[in-house]
Write a protein that holds these residues in place. Sequence first.
Motif, short mmCIF file in Angstrom:
data_model
loop_
_atom_site.label_atom_id
_atom_site.label_comp_id
_atom_site.label_asym_id
_atom_site.label_seq_id
_atom_site.Cartn_x
_atom_site.Cartn_y
_atom_site.Cartn_z
N SER A 195 0.83 -1.21 0.00
CA SER A 195 0.00 0.00 0.00
C SER A 195 0.86 1.25 0.00
CB SER A 195 -0.93 0.00 1.21
OG SER A 195 -0.19 -0.01 2.41
N ARG A 196 1.97 1.23 0.74
CA ARG A 196 2.88 2.37 0.74
C ARG A 196 3.49 2.58 -0.63
NH1 ARG A 196 6.37 2.03 6.41
NH2 ARG A 196 4.60 2.29 7.84
N GLN A 197 3.86 1.51 -1.30
CA GLN A 197 4.44 1.62 -2.63
C GLN A 197 3.43 2.21 -3.61
OE1 GLN A 197 5.81 -2.31 -3.56
NE2 GLN A 197 7.65 -2.14 -2.29
N ARG A 198 2.17 1.76 -3.51
CA ARG A 198 1.14 2.30 -4.39
C ARG A 198 0.92 3.79 -4.14
NH1 ARG A 198 -1.56 -2.72 -3.33
NH2 ARG A 198 -2.78 -1.71 -1.70
N LEU A 199 0.94 4.19 -2.85
CA LEU A 199 0.78 5.62 -2.54
C LEU A 199 1.94 6.44 -3.09
CD1 LEU A 199 -0.52 5.45 1.15
CD2 LEU A 199 -1.80 6.16 -0.86
N ALA A 200 3.17 5.91 -2.98
CA ALA A 200 4.34 6.63 -3.50
C ALA A 200 4.26 6.77 -5.02
CB ALA A 200 5.62 5.90 -3.10
N VAL A 201 3.87 5.70 -5.71
CA VAL A 201 3.73 5.77 -7.17
C VAL A 201 2.65 6.77 -7.57
CG1 VAL A 201 3.06 4.46 -9.22
CG2 VAL A 201 4.60 3.43 -7.53
N SER A 202 1.52 6.74 -6.85
CA SER A 202 0.44 7.68 -7.14
C SER A 202 0.88 9.12 -6.91
CB SER A 202 -0.77 7.34 -6.26
OG SER A 202 -1.80 8.29 -6.44
N LEU A 203 1.66 9.36 -5.86
CA LEU A 203 2.13 10.70 -5.56
C LEU A 203 3.00 11.23 -6.69
CD1 LEU A 203 2.49 13.08 -3.59
CD2 LEU A 203 4.40 11.82 -2.57
N TRP A 204 3.94 10.43 -7.13
CA TRP A 204 4.85 10.90 -8.16
C TRP A 204 4.15 11.03 -9.51
CZ3 TRP A 204 8.78 13.53 -6.99
CH2 TRP A 204 9.47 13.28 -5.79
N LEU A 205 3.14 10.23 -9.78
CA LEU A 205 2.36 10.42 -10.99
C LEU A 205 1.63 11.75 -10.98
CD1 LEU A 205 0.84 6.86 -11.60
CD2 LEU A 205 2.60 8.02 -12.95
N ARG A 206 1.11 12.12 -9.82
CA ARG A 206 0.44 13.42 -9.69
C ARG A 206 1.44 14.57 -9.85
NH1 ARG A 206 -4.63 13.55 -6.92
NH2 ARG A 206 -5.46 11.47 -6.57
N VAL A 207 2.64 14.40 -9.30
CA VAL A 207 3.67 15.44 -9.46
C VAL A 207 4.04 15.62 -10.92
CG1 VAL A 207 6.06 16.03 -8.93
CG2 VAL A 207 4.58 15.16 -7.13
N MET A 208 4.22 14.52 -11.64
CA MET A 208 4.54 14.61 -13.06
C MET A 208 3.42 15.30 -13.83
SD MET A 208 7.55 13.45 -13.45
CE MET A 208 7.53 13.40 -15.24
N MET A 209 2.17 14.97 -13.49
CA MET A 209 1.03 15.63 -14.12
C MET A 209 1.03 17.12 -13.84
SD MET A 209 -1.55 15.28 -16.07
CE MET A 209 -1.74 13.48 -16.09
N LEU A 210 1.40 17.51 -12.62
CA LEU A 210 1.45 18.92 -12.25
C LEU A 210 2.53 19.64 -13.05
CD1 LEU A 210 0.47 21.16 -10.33
CD2 LEU A 210 2.21 20.40 -8.71
N ILE A 211 3.70 19.00 -13.20
CA ILE A 211 4.79 19.61 -13.97
C ILE A 211 4.37 19.77 -15.43
CG2 ILE A 211 7.15 19.26 -14.78
CD1 ILE A 211 7.75 17.87 -12.12
N ILE A 212 3.70 18.77 -15.96
CA ILE A 212 3.24 18.84 -17.35
C ILE A 212 2.24 19.98 -17.53
CG2 ILE A 212 1.93 17.61 -19.13
CD1 ILE A 212 3.20 15.03 -18.08
N LEU A 213 1.31 20.14 -16.58
CA LEU A 213 0.34 21.23 -16.67
C LEU A 213 1.01 22.59 -16.59
CD1 LEU A 213 -2.58 19.87 -14.44
CD2 LEU A 213 -2.57 20.12 -16.92
N THR A 214 2.01 22.71 -15.71
CA THR A 214 2.74 23.98 -15.60
C THR A 214 3.48 24.28 -16.88
OG1 THR A 214 3.02 23.55 -13.22
CG2 THR A 214 4.38 25.28 -14.19
N ALA A 215 4.14 23.27 -17.45
CA ALA A 215 4.85 23.47 -18.71
C ALA A 215 3.89 23.82 -19.84
CB ALA A 215 5.64 22.20 -19.05
N ALA A 216 2.72 23.20 -19.83
CA ALA A 216 1.73 23.50 -20.87
C ALA A 216 1.23 24.93 -20.76
CB ALA A 216 0.55 22.53 -20.75
N ALA A 217 1.02 25.41 -19.53
CA ALA A 217 0.59 26.79 -19.34
C ALA A 217 1.67 27.77 -19.80
CB ALA A 217 0.23 27.03 -17.88
#
Length: 396
Positions: A3-25
């Motif tokens: 469960s901890r590993q899944r949470l860590a993967v989910s966190l970093w996926l969200r961070v990557m999505m945030l970086i992509i949105l910032t770059a797109a803006a």
Amino acid sequence: MKSRQRLAVSLWLRVMMLIILTAAAFCYAMFQGGFVSWFLFYAFLPYALYALLFALIPLRVTAKRTLQQTRLKAGDVLSVEVEIKRTTPFPYVYVMMEDAPPDTFHLQEQIEMKQMLFPWFQKTWRFSYQLNDIPRGEHQFTAVRIKTGDMFGFVEKEVVLPLEKKLLVYPKVLDLPVASAESVNENGGKAVHSWLNEPTNMTTGVREYQQGDRFAWVDWKTTARRGQLMTKEFEQNQTKDLVVFADFTDEAVFETVVSIAASVLQTAVKKGVPAGLVPLGDQHAFRVDQGELHLQDMLYYLTRVQYQPSRTSEYQPLAASEYQYSGKYVVTGQLQEELAANLLGNRSKKNLSVLLVKGAGERLTTKEKLLVDRLKASGIRTTTLFEDSLHERTVR
């Protein structure tokens, strides 16, 4: 661990999505130009930076749970306060704190054991709640859950803090209607005869006060005359002791049987009467003794005892020679032929008292009425107690 590993993967996926949105803006502002596009980028940038820092800075907290009451009885109200302290000064927009109830809590109503706070820079977070009508038993609190995130939910974090706490909830103590032996028949069996209301010792003299003597033993007249604390000396009556035989095989009135057994034992020990407990059909028995430690051992057993499915109960202890001269209380929810036969075969019937417990609105069966009449005719005191009237006399 998974469960901890899944949470860590989910966190970093969200961070990557945030970086992509910032770059797109940013790319949109560069190619489109104009006030509106750059305004959108600069308006989005603070939230993106906050979410990025929120993801990178770990959530380090410690938790403490405080129970306002440490000695509870079934039916009491439990007040709980949870305190969370963090070490990092990073501002948090919101925090959801939740305390999971023990698995042994079978509460009739849904209790909200969680609260949302908006702490920002506060380093200490607190929330409290109340649990009504706490059930009897040994309960174990396990953990506190903390959940937080950024303003738009781009990044979320959840921490589960192991926080074990054991809670003992003793049986409910009832104010049993006690009457003397002479008044039992006059009241139609509605009162409970008790050896406890008869004197168990006589005053033989006075002596100097010693550590551990009860305050009620102080002889004030002699104390005033001599100018120092004097306590009474008693001649103990060794033939006065009491044994409670409890039958836990009736699920309908199980909790009431436990409460009555605890009430009789507590009253006996507080009056200095040696007492013992014998669960019928169980190998675990408590010898006749006195003192607070002995009472606590019996109450701890009654706190943890569980309903025992119907089976052939062992009534042989009722006729045991070691209890021949003891006052005996038999607490049961069903008066069966086997139990009545053992009671009638007892040599010292005058020392016997049967407490037959019935649910609210329940009545004696025809067979039970016949058995009650047989017991009373042989000199065995038999009292029928109904749950609705008993719980109105709860001792607080």
